[in-house]
Design an enzyme around this catalytic site. Structure first.
Site, PDB file in Angstrom:
ATOM      1  N   GLU B  51      41.651  82.420  90.384  1.00 42.52           N
ATOM      2  CA  GLU B  51      41.859  83.236  91.409  1.00 42.52           C
ATOM      3  C   GLU B  51      42.932  84.091  91.214  1.00 42.52           C
ATOM      4  O   GLU B  51      44.138  83.393  90.756  1.00 42.52           O
ATOM      5  CB  GLU B  51      42.339  82.296  92.574  1.00 42.52           C
ATOM      6  CG  GLU B  51      41.083  82.386  93.927  1.00 42.52           C
ATOM      7  CD  GLU B  51      41.823  81.347  94.945  1.00 42.52           C
ATOM      8  OE1 GLU B  51      41.120  80.440  95.038  1.00 42.52           O
ATOM      9  OE2 GLU B  51      42.504  81.760  95.426  1.00 42.52           O
ATOM     10  N   ASP B  62      50.762  83.426 103.739  1.00 39.65           N
ATOM     11  CA  ASP B  62      51.278  82.551 102.619  1.00 39.65           C
ATOM     12  C   ASP B  62      52.684  82.042 102.598  1.00 39.65           C
ATOM     13  O   ASP B  62      53.501  82.869 103.540  1.00 39.65           O
ATOM     14  CB  ASP B  62      51.409  83.813 101.170  1.00 39.65           C
ATOM     15  CG  ASP B  62      50.081  83.928 100.489  1.00 39.65           C
ATOM     16  OD1 ASP B  62      49.371  82.942 100.201  1.00 39.65           O
ATOM     17  OD2 ASP B  62      49.632  84.994 100.472  1.00 39.65           O
ATOM     18  N   TYR B 177      35.647  78.785 101.406  1.00 38.51           N
ATOM     19  CA  TYR B 177      36.992  78.283 101.048  1.00 38.51           C
ATOM     20  C   TYR B 177      37.413  77.420 102.196  1.00 38.51           C
ATOM     21  O   TYR B 177      37.571  78.102 103.211  1.00 38.51           O
ATOM     22  CB  TYR B 177      37.755  79.568 100.617  1.00 38.51           C
ATOM     23  CG  TYR B 177      39.119  79.146 100.152  1.00 38.51           C
ATOM     24  CD1 TYR B 177      39.916  78.198 100.829  1.00 38.51           C
ATOM     25  CD2 TYR B 177      39.698  80.043  99.129  1.00 38.51           C
ATOM     26  CE1 TYR B 177      41.332  78.055 100.145  1.00 38.51           C
ATOM     27  CE2 TYR B 177      40.858  79.661  98.510  1.00 38.51           C
ATOM     28  CZ  TYR B 177      41.614  78.710  99.297  1.00 38.51           C
ATOM     29  OH  TYR B 177      42.947  78.419  98.765  1.00 38.51           O
TER      30      TYR B 177
END
Lengths: 405, 272
Positions: B51, B62, B177
């Protein structure tokens, strides 16, 4: 000009192409829950009674519509009125929305509140609402803004809020918002995020607009009572755009009313140090919505610049993007130095010290007023008071004097 | 390479009868020159797919680690053009390992969804993960990617209802995911225990796609537990942190690959 605007936003939270819900999957169920809670609140007269009675007895609404006699004489054209949001409890319009959202949080059983703040006015308003209802409050604020808005940081702390300094990126409102969203993603089950402007994912832009439209609703009634007719021109500053939407919204369907949103040009529209998103940006996605955005050609968000921490934001509410594209609202810009001159003008002529954000709207009168006629009725949203900005204002004037000397 | 072959790398991976290890690293990190060799070495050490993080100025999903690596990459001028060039270079030596780009929507919109899809395809990118693009907004880039045969991977979260999980499985391409816990990326303690209930729920609903789990995985122990409920795991921040600690020591890349090798051994152990 469009007279019949379609109902905005649509079911997907779109104002034309703008708005929507661009957030991590983790937050989508929380946004759906918020949307459902708000829809049920909208049907519940008791909710709005509680909101209106807080506005009347706690905030001090309705705020006056003050005829600015000496400012009017200064320009010698149309009659200028000031909508006195600076007289709201906590010193700005932000409290209207903070109380509305905190009432929703209570209804949803969420007892931990988070917020982002730039100038600190939304942070203070949220901390105030949390103190009033005994809720835990965490406010994210850029480290740079904490320096220039020291007074508001101390107010929030005194009110019992925890102010968390954000040092990433430009250490201003944009980065504080990133950090608030990160907190929300982490604590989404227990936490209500009180967003301070008409930005963010659906349903926030609508929610905040609905809690701020009281400004325009009051202006309409006050002007009809005082002058027997509608105003001809409305002027408000635009960062995210909540005070502007609050003033404009009840007049959107009145084609005779000209609407002016004034963004912060910073050092100038022809420089890279600006916060004038609608003049200089192009559509993109930041903080959950598709809207105009200051960005590089490859889609990185640019840091904004404005002397006013509350306008120092590279995005803008999606409804403003839509109103710009359909040309219902004229978007203009005023520079840092024009805003400072406007602070002096309003203080000296009317004895009203405006916030630096508000001063951008006042500054635009220099360009608007020569085009008006004596029978025109101009309303400027005096969105906040300038006590919090005294240190910035004084040091800016000192610098300007040194430059001359 | 024929389009059919390129499009099937993620599918071939899913058909293999063992647990999948995906490794995330921000493009251009720790250094633009070091990136390409690092990618190859990660594959040699056991990564089943890579990735590649597309740096963005405001990575709101994040944690601090990937915020730092993204900032650093941006300062070094890494953009989509750089990434496409380097994926193309990677493909000169490796035509088998799937490459998935992970980032945020705005740089893709700025590039133009059609141009992005075309370039991704031409350079050998197999899939795309966009952290701020939920199911409802999928079409902004999903149609362009679908047409050209690059997979748009959707994320599922512990807060997703069963109904949403079902729709995510229907709309996702390549894999689903699963975000292990509510929160941002970043290595943390005890992820497996917190994620088990959600993974069990996701496992019972996600049937069309393989289910790979990521966010917060830092230890072989966590990886082992999670793999009892998922087809693969994705490790990002823990790897980036390790690179931060060892780079630029002369043997930094050996330190990283030996850690990956150990991890991989643990994972293979589970599957067998």
């Amino acid at each position: 000009m469009t007279t019949a605007l379609p109902s905005q936003p649509d079911a997907r939270g779109r104002f034309g192409p703008y708005g929507g819900r661009f957030v991590p999957e983790t937050l989508i169920p929380a946004l759906e829950e918020l949307e459902a809670a708000y829809a049920s609140a909208c049907q519940d007269p008791a909710f709005w009674d509680a909101y209106r009675s807080l506005l009347a007895e706690y905030v001090g609404r309705p705020t006056p519509l003050t005829y600015a006699e000496r400012l009017t004489a200064h320009f010698g054209r149309g009659r200028i009125y000031l909508k006195r949001e600076d007289l709201c409890h906590t010193g700005a319009h932000k409290i209207n929305n903070a109380l509305g959202q905190v009432l929703l949080a209570l209804r949803m059983g969420k007892r931990r509140i988070i917020a982002e703040t730039g100038a600190g006015q939304h942070g203070v308003a949220t901390a105030t609402a949390c103190a009033r209802f005994g809720l835990e409050c965490v406010v994210y604020m850029g480290a740079r803004d904490m320096e220039r808005q020291r007074l508001n940081v101390e107010r929030m702390q005194l009110l019992g809020a925890e102010v968390r300094a954000v040092r990433s990126g430009s250490a201003t409102l944009k980065d504080a918002t990133n950090e608030a969203i990160r907190d929300w993603v982490t604590n989404v089950r227990t936490t209500f995020y009180v967003i301070g402007s008409v930005v963010g994912p659906h349903p926030y832009p609508r929610l905040v607009r609905d809690f701020q439209r009281i400004i325009g609703d009051e202006v309409r009634e006050q002007m009809l009572r005082r002058e027997g007719r509608l105003p001809t021109h409305l002027v408000a500053c635009v960062g995210g755009g909540s005070n502007a939407i609050g003033l404009f919204y009840p007049f959107l369907q009145e084609p005779s009313v000209q609407l002016y949103g004034v963004e912060a040009a910073g050092l100038g529209l022809d420089t890279d140090h600006t916060a004038a998103t609608l003049s200089r940006g192009r559509p993109g996605v930041l903080h959950g919505a598709y809207s105009y955005l200051l960005q590089t050609p490859d889609g990185q968000v640019l840091p904004a610049h404005s002397i006013s921490a509350g306008l120092d934001y590279p995005g803008v509410g999606p409804e403003h993007s839509y109103l710009r594209d359909i040309r219902r609202v004229h978007y203009e810009a005023a520079t840092d130095s024009e805003a400072l001159q406007a602070v002096r003008l309003l203080t000296r002529l009317e004895g009203i010290l405006p916030a630096l954000e508000t001063a951008h709207a006042i500054a635009f009168l220099n360009r608007l007023m020569p085009e008006t006629n004596p029978e025109d009725l101009i309303v400027v949203n005096c969105s906040g008071r300038g006590d919090k900005d005294l240190a910035t204002i004084v040091s800016a004037f000192e610098e300007a004097e040194e430059d001359v000397a | 390479m024929s389009p059919e072959k390129a499009a099937s790398r993620l599918r071939l991976l899913a058909q293999r009868p063992r647990s999948v290890l995906g490794l995330y690293v921000t493009a251009g990190f720790p250094d633009p020159e070091a990136s390409l060799p690092l990618w190859h070495r990660l594959v040699e050490a056991g990564a089943d797919f890579l990735e590649i993080g597309v740096p963005f100025s405001d990575p709101l999903a994040d944690g601090p680690t990937i915020q730092r690596s993204s900032q650093q990459a941006l300062r070094r001028g890494v953009d989509l053009g750089w990434i496409f060039d380097h994926v193309r270079a990677f493909r000169e030596r490796d035509s088998r390992t799937p490459i998935v780009l992970m980032g945020y929507l705005n740089p893709i919109l700025a590039y133009g969804p059609e141009a992005f899809a075309r370039q991704a395809r031409a350079c050998g990118v197999d899939g795309v993960i966009v952290a701020d693009l939920p199911l409802e907004e999928r079409s902004w880039i999903g149609e362009a990617l679908d047409r050209i045969g690059v997979d748009l991977v959707l994320l599922a979260a512990p807060t997703s209802s069963e109904e949403r999980l079902r729709r995510i499985d229907q709309e996702s391409r390549g894999f689903v995911y699963a975000v292990s816990v509510t929160g941002v990326t970043g290595a943390r303690q005890d992820v497996a225990r917190q994620a088990m209930a959600f993974l069990e729920r996701a496992r019972s609903v996600v049937r069309t796609n393989p289910l790979y789990v990521g966010f917060g995985i830092a230890t072989a122990e966590d990886a082992r537990q999670l793999l009892s409920r998922a087809d693969g795991i994705i490790i990002g921040s823990a790897l980036v942190e390790r690179i931060e600690r060892s780079y630029p020591e002369p043997d930094w890349i050996e330190q990283i690959t030996s850690w990956v090798r150990t991890l991989k051994k643990e994972i293979l152990h589970v599957a067998s």
